[in-house]
Write a protein that holds these residues in place. Structure first.
Motif, PDB file in Angstrom:
ATOM      1  N   LEU A 105       5.165 -35.482  16.930  1.00 18.27           N
ATOM      2  CA  LEU A 105       5.528 -34.063  16.999  1.00 18.27           C
ATOM      3  C   LEU A 105       7.029 -33.810  16.806  1.00 18.27           C
ATOM      4  O   LEU A 105       7.570 -32.817  17.278  1.00 18.27           O
ATOM      5  N   ARG A 106       7.684 -34.734  16.108  1.00 24.67           N
ATOM      6  CA  ARG A 106       9.106 -34.577  15.808  1.00 24.67           C
ATOM      7  C   ARG A 106       9.499 -35.679  14.836  1.00 24.67           C
ATOM      8  O   ARG A 106       8.838 -36.724  14.776  1.00 24.67           O
ATOM      9  N   PRO A 107      10.576 -35.499  14.081  1.00 22.70           N
ATOM     10  CA  PRO A 107      11.068 -36.607  13.265  1.00 22.70           C
ATOM     11  C   PRO A 107      11.616 -37.720  14.152  1.00 22.70           C
ATOM     12  O   PRO A 107      12.174 -37.462  15.230  1.00 22.70           O
ATOM     13  N   ALA A 108      11.474 -38.950  13.699  1.00 17.05           N
ATOM     14  CA  ALA A 108      12.086 -40.085  14.388  1.00 17.05           C
ATOM     15  C   ALA A 108      13.553 -40.179  13.996  1.00 17.05           C
ATOM     16  O   ALA A 108      13.965 -39.663  12.949  1.00 17.05           O
ATOM     17  N   PRO A 109      14.384 -40.828  14.811  1.00 17.20           N
ATOM     18  CA  PRO A 109      15.802 -40.954  14.464  1.00 17.20           C
ATOM     19  C   PRO A 109      16.007 -41.558  13.077  1.00 17.20           C
ATOM     20  O   PRO A 109      15.237 -42.424  12.642  1.00 17.20           O
ATOM     21  N   ALA A 110      17.021 -41.101  12.385  1.00 20.29           N
ATOM     22  CA  ALA A 110      17.334 -41.633  11.058  1.00 20.29           C
ATOM     23  C   ALA A 110      17.575 -43.133  11.162  1.00 20.29           C
ATOM     24  O   ALA A 110      18.331 -43.596  12.020  1.00 20.29           O
TER      25      ALA A 110
END
Length: 454
Positions: free
Chosen positions: A353-358
């Motif tokens: 439910l969110r992007p993972a860290p770059a």
């Protein structure tokens, strides 16, 4: 009570399956896909289901009945040649007949009736799957029509997830935390993709949609590509430097849109004067600097790239970076290889439910070294949505052909809300350049100096 999401298990490609294994796979994918739709529609009460949370989106109950209507028309009637169940609602759930903003005024099926309808259609389809031939005509070869319907429902599940993000109220969805990116600080800012020819698109992927076909050779000049998508922290520097106030970074159309819409930051961001906050599925939280920026339009992405002294990659560049392996000279199905996505490869299926860290997902890195080309955020490209050479509309013009042209920009790679069934190295998405409610971010590219390519 919050609803936890699920994700797809690792699977063998459909081309490796026997007839009975293929039927089993299709049945499992149909059921897994329906569980996701059920999660998204059962997480809210009936009032929320019929409410329009934004004029940009349909009521959730429309999406639910729409996927059932498409399933009935393509599988029950066309593939199965069986009697129509609800021909009276065909026009109600035809996406081309009614704009999203008008759909709440239609005599739609109510929540209980919609659930009953899609359940009845699914029972008919599972029975049909046991008996229909999966060869002899293009629509059923390698279960294409079933794969098309699975992808269609998963695409609407991502649309419903976007509706949940627009919904006001207490959080109703839950998911596990994202993985860390332990080596993010040691990654290069860019990777270099040498000049050369690669095979773009596909002629062999069984469930590939018409706009992904056919495979064709394309020459691409050398280019540098950001190793990871642009992060919130990087985008905040653009804001702090007055990026939204300086027309020199924007195209004419982009600046007109920025002024008309009053853009100051990505959608769902607000500042308390000290900290940037964002609203994410009912939670208000500080904007995490390490995550890829999301909910930005093409125009914002382009303005940032100009400010950074770079540009957006073309669609050809993006696909070469994602698929071409210079060691073997062949194109892969995914950046990491030919096997279907595993949890360690990419952030897909609303698992987080969110992007993972770059810099996360080192196992999913492309041969060029770029990471997160699949999952996390859809990536805007500089390209208009256009057919591949030799394109043929199949099985209907309205899937792709009617959208070709300069009004739509191509996005690639999928997001954290995209299911693995509807995402691969050749998959193409498109939207209006002003769209911000979608889970879209970007990464930058640039043309290197001659000495960099020696």
């Amino acid at each position: 009570m919050t609803q936890r999401t699920t994700h797809s298990p690792t699977q063998r490609p459909t081309t490796e399956l026997t007839g009975s294994e293929l039927r089993t796979r299709v049945a499992a994918e149909l059921q897994r896909t329906r569980r996701r739709s059920t999660t998204l529609t059962s997480a809210v009460d009936d009032d929320d289901l019929v409410r329009q949370h934004s004029p940009l989106m349909s009521p959730l109950v429309w999406d639910l009945a729409h996927v059932g209507s498409q399933e009935e028309q393509w599988l029950v009637r066309d593939v199965g040649d069986r009697p129509a169940l609800r021909p009276d609602i065909d026009d109600l759930y035809d996406a081309f007949q009614h704009a999203r903003s008008d759909r709440p005024t239609l005599p739609l099926l109510g929540p209980r009736e919609a659930r009953g309808y899609v359940s009845t259609v699914r029972d008919k389809v599972l029975d049909l799957l046991d008996h229909v031939s999966l060869e002899g005509r293009p629509l059923v070869e390698q279960a294409f029509a079933f794969g098309m319907i699975i992808q269609h429902e998963q695409q609407h599940a991502e649309t419903m997830l976007a509706t949940h993000q627009l919904r006001r109220g207490e959080p109703v969805l839950d998911a596990e935390p994202t993985p860390h990116a332990p080596d993010a600080d040691s990654l290069p800012e860019e990777v270099l993709v040498p000049a050369g020819t690669f095979t773009m698109g596909t002629s062999t992927e069984p469930w590939a949609l018409d706009n992904e076909r056919p495979a064709h050779d394309v020459h691409v000049d050398a280019f540098a590509l950001d190793t990871t998508p642009v992060t919130n922290g990087e985008f905040r520097r653009f804001i702090a430097d007055g990026g939204y106030d300086q027309p020199r970074w924007w195209s004419r159309q982009g600046w007109e849109y920025r002024q008309r819409a009053g853009l100051r930051a990505p959608l769902f961001w607000e500042s308390d004067g000290v900290t940037w906050l964002r609203r994410r599925f009912g939670h208000v939280e500080p904007v995490p600097a390490e995550e890829p920026v999301v909910h930005v339009s093409f125009h914002e992405a382009q303005a940032y790239a100009n400010w950074a002294g770079k540009r957006l990659p073309t669609e050809r560049e993006w696909e070469k970076a994602a698929r071409f392996d210079p060691r073997t000279g062949r194109c892969l199905r995914y950046p990491w290889g030919d096997h279907e996505p595993r949890p360690e490869d990419a952030n897909l299926g609303q698992r987080h439910l969110r992007p993972a860290p770059a810099g996360a997902y080192p196992a999913g890195a492309a041969p060029c070294g770029a990471r997160q080309l699949i999952g996390d955020v859809w990536e805007w490209t500089a390209s208009d949505f256009a057919p591949h050479p030799g394109f043929e509309a199949f099985p209907y013009r309205e899937y792709s052909e009617v959208f070709f042209g300069p009004d739509h920009k191509v996005l690639r790679g999928g997001s954290f809300g995209t299911d693995a069934a509807a995402c691969r190295g050749t998959f193409r998405n498109w939207d209006f350049p002003v769209r911000r409610q979608i889970f879209a971010g970007f990464r930058c590219a640039r043309t290197p100096a001659p000495e960099e390519t020696r």
